[in-house]
Design an enzyme around this catalytic site. Sequence first.
Site, PDB file in Angstrom:
ATOM      1  N   SER A 125       0.841  -1.196   0.000  1.00 51.46           N
ATOM      2  CA  SER A 125       0.000   0.000   0.000  1.00 51.46           C
ATOM      3  C   SER A 125       0.877   1.247   0.000  1.00 51.46           C
ATOM      4  O   SER A 125       1.994   1.239   0.557  1.00 51.46           O
ATOM      5  CB  SER A 125      -0.870  -0.028   1.257  1.00 51.46           C
ATOM      6  OG  SER A 125      -1.393   1.247   1.519  1.00 51.46           O
ATOM      7  N   TYR A 150      -2.338  -0.770  10.697  1.00 51.81           N
ATOM      8  CA  TYR A 150      -2.503  -1.448   9.405  1.00 51.81           C
ATOM      9  C   TYR A 150      -1.291  -1.159   8.522  1.00 51.81           C
ATOM     10  O   TYR A 150      -0.688  -2.060   7.930  1.00 51.81           O
ATOM     11  CB  TYR A 150      -3.797  -0.976   8.735  1.00 51.81           C
ATOM     12  CG  TYR A 150      -3.867  -1.304   7.267  1.00 51.81           C
ATOM     13  CD1 TYR A 150      -4.115  -2.604   6.835  1.00 51.81           C
ATOM     14  CD2 TYR A 150      -3.656  -0.317   6.297  1.00 51.81           C
ATOM     15  CE1 TYR A 150      -4.160  -2.905   5.478  1.00 51.81           C
ATOM     16  CE2 TYR A 150      -3.698  -0.610   4.948  1.00 51.81           C
ATOM     17  CZ  TYR A 150      -3.949  -1.903   4.547  1.00 51.81           C
ATOM     18  OH  TYR A 150      -3.982  -2.202   3.201  1.00 51.81           O
ATOM     19  N   LYS A 154       1.893  -3.638   6.722  1.00 51.12           N
ATOM     20  CA  LYS A 154       2.343  -3.681   5.319  1.00 51.12           C
ATOM     21  C   LYS A 154       3.847  -3.421   5.247  1.00 51.12           C
ATOM     22  O   LYS A 154       4.567  -4.080   4.503  1.00 51.12           O
ATOM     23  CB  LYS A 154       1.586  -2.650   4.486  1.00 51.12           C
ATOM     24  CG  LYS A 154       0.102  -2.969   4.316  1.00 51.12           C
ATOM     25  CD  LYS A 154      -0.091  -4.208   3.456  1.00 51.12           C
ATOM     26  CE  LYS A 154      -1.508  -4.716   3.489  1.00 51.12           C
ATOM     27  NZ  LYS A 154      -1.689  -6.019   2.857  1.00 51.12           N
TER      28      LYS A 154
END
Length: 340
Positions: A125, A150, A154
């Site tokens: 991302s 989050y 990643k």
Amino acid sequence: MANILVTGGAGFIGSHTCVELLDAGHDVIVFDNLCNSSVESLQRVEQLTQKNIIFIEGDIRKQQQLDEVFQQHQIDAVIHFAGLKAVGESQKIPLAYFDNNVAGSTTLFKAMEKAQVFTLVFSSSATVYGDTHPSPLKETMPTGMPNNNYGYTKLIVEQMLEKLAEADARWSIALLRYFNPVGAHESGEIGEDPQGIPNNLMPYVTQVAIGKREKLSIFGHDYDTVDGTGVRDYIHVVDLADAHLCALNNRLKDTGCRAWNIGTGNGFSVLQIRNTFQDINQVDVPFEYSARREGDVATCFADNQRALDELGWQPKRGLKEMLKDSWNWQKKNPQGYRST
Ligand code: NAD
Ligand code: UFG
């Protein structure tokens, strides 16, 4: 043609990627625990493509389940979508995010190594850049400090994969850094099906347009942007799916770990999205301005030159197609996959 294991393949981006893989002649095995999706999406993929998918309900945190998949199927490469993705939720229940996204990924990579499968495309991302660099964001910029858990998951998986490829030259890994995926398959048969109140802009807009929600809250209108609202790089999910095929072809020929930005390189503001959505689709989207959302940046868009040059990939669908296809999916499926 290859046998591709797609973790998280029943989800939004995974289901669209399955269509592209099957259309290109690949065989697809989906491994998904259905925590944020349903098998209905895969049934629709089969109808659209007139091809079969092998579906295995399982959890990437379960080593034995994964080992069995690799023992029972000859797999050439893995596209790894499975994980949790709600930014706000990741602040409330961080362990669930580290467990699914980090521990689950490690478990998958161990199973791959055991089965001698070293070709991987990973869903990363733009959040790994953190919020300090000015856009356009380039892969040569150092990754930053994501401002939510989050984002950390990643970044951690990206770093783990870089170390893995440094230690063992057999690995061939693509890190695809997605910008803002929106839209749906042009048939309107598959699309994004968020549970509960959508976190992201596009499903919120379509749910307001269909009358499921009263109005859109635009988070902040005092940013230093064209009209004061946040600017993002929206990418049609079918173009994003196509990027996975291009990355797969690239990785089947090369080794090492490499990152590519997957965006259009164009930024649009929240207000531009809402206004264009109304114009294109001839439907009202009432809105109000509200406070900035914590953790949001003013502007985020990609420099996608590396993907254009090295992957032979090109986004083909513009903003109008993204907004038209999002609305088509919502209209055909007012309750998402639950309406069937
Ligand atoms: P999604 O929730 O629709 O799909 C994820 C799929 O993974 C779901 O089908 C879910 O059931 C499955 N899954 C989750 N945990 C699992 C586990 N432990 N074991 C097996 N299956 C599991 O999300 P999406 O939008 O399709 O995103 C796919 C990937 O792309 C995710 O890794 C996400 O973090 C990443 N990504 C998404 C966006 C976005 O805006 N949609 C942006 C950047 C990156
Ligand atoms: N927005 C609103 N109202 C809403 C929802 C969003 O005004 O109801 C605004 C946001 O403030 C932002 C823009 O719309 O300016 C886009 O917001 P999204 O939540 O759709 O997307 P983000 O850019 O915040 O996040 C997305 C993905 C993340 C990923 C991140 C960076 O959801 O997974 O891009 O790649 F980490």
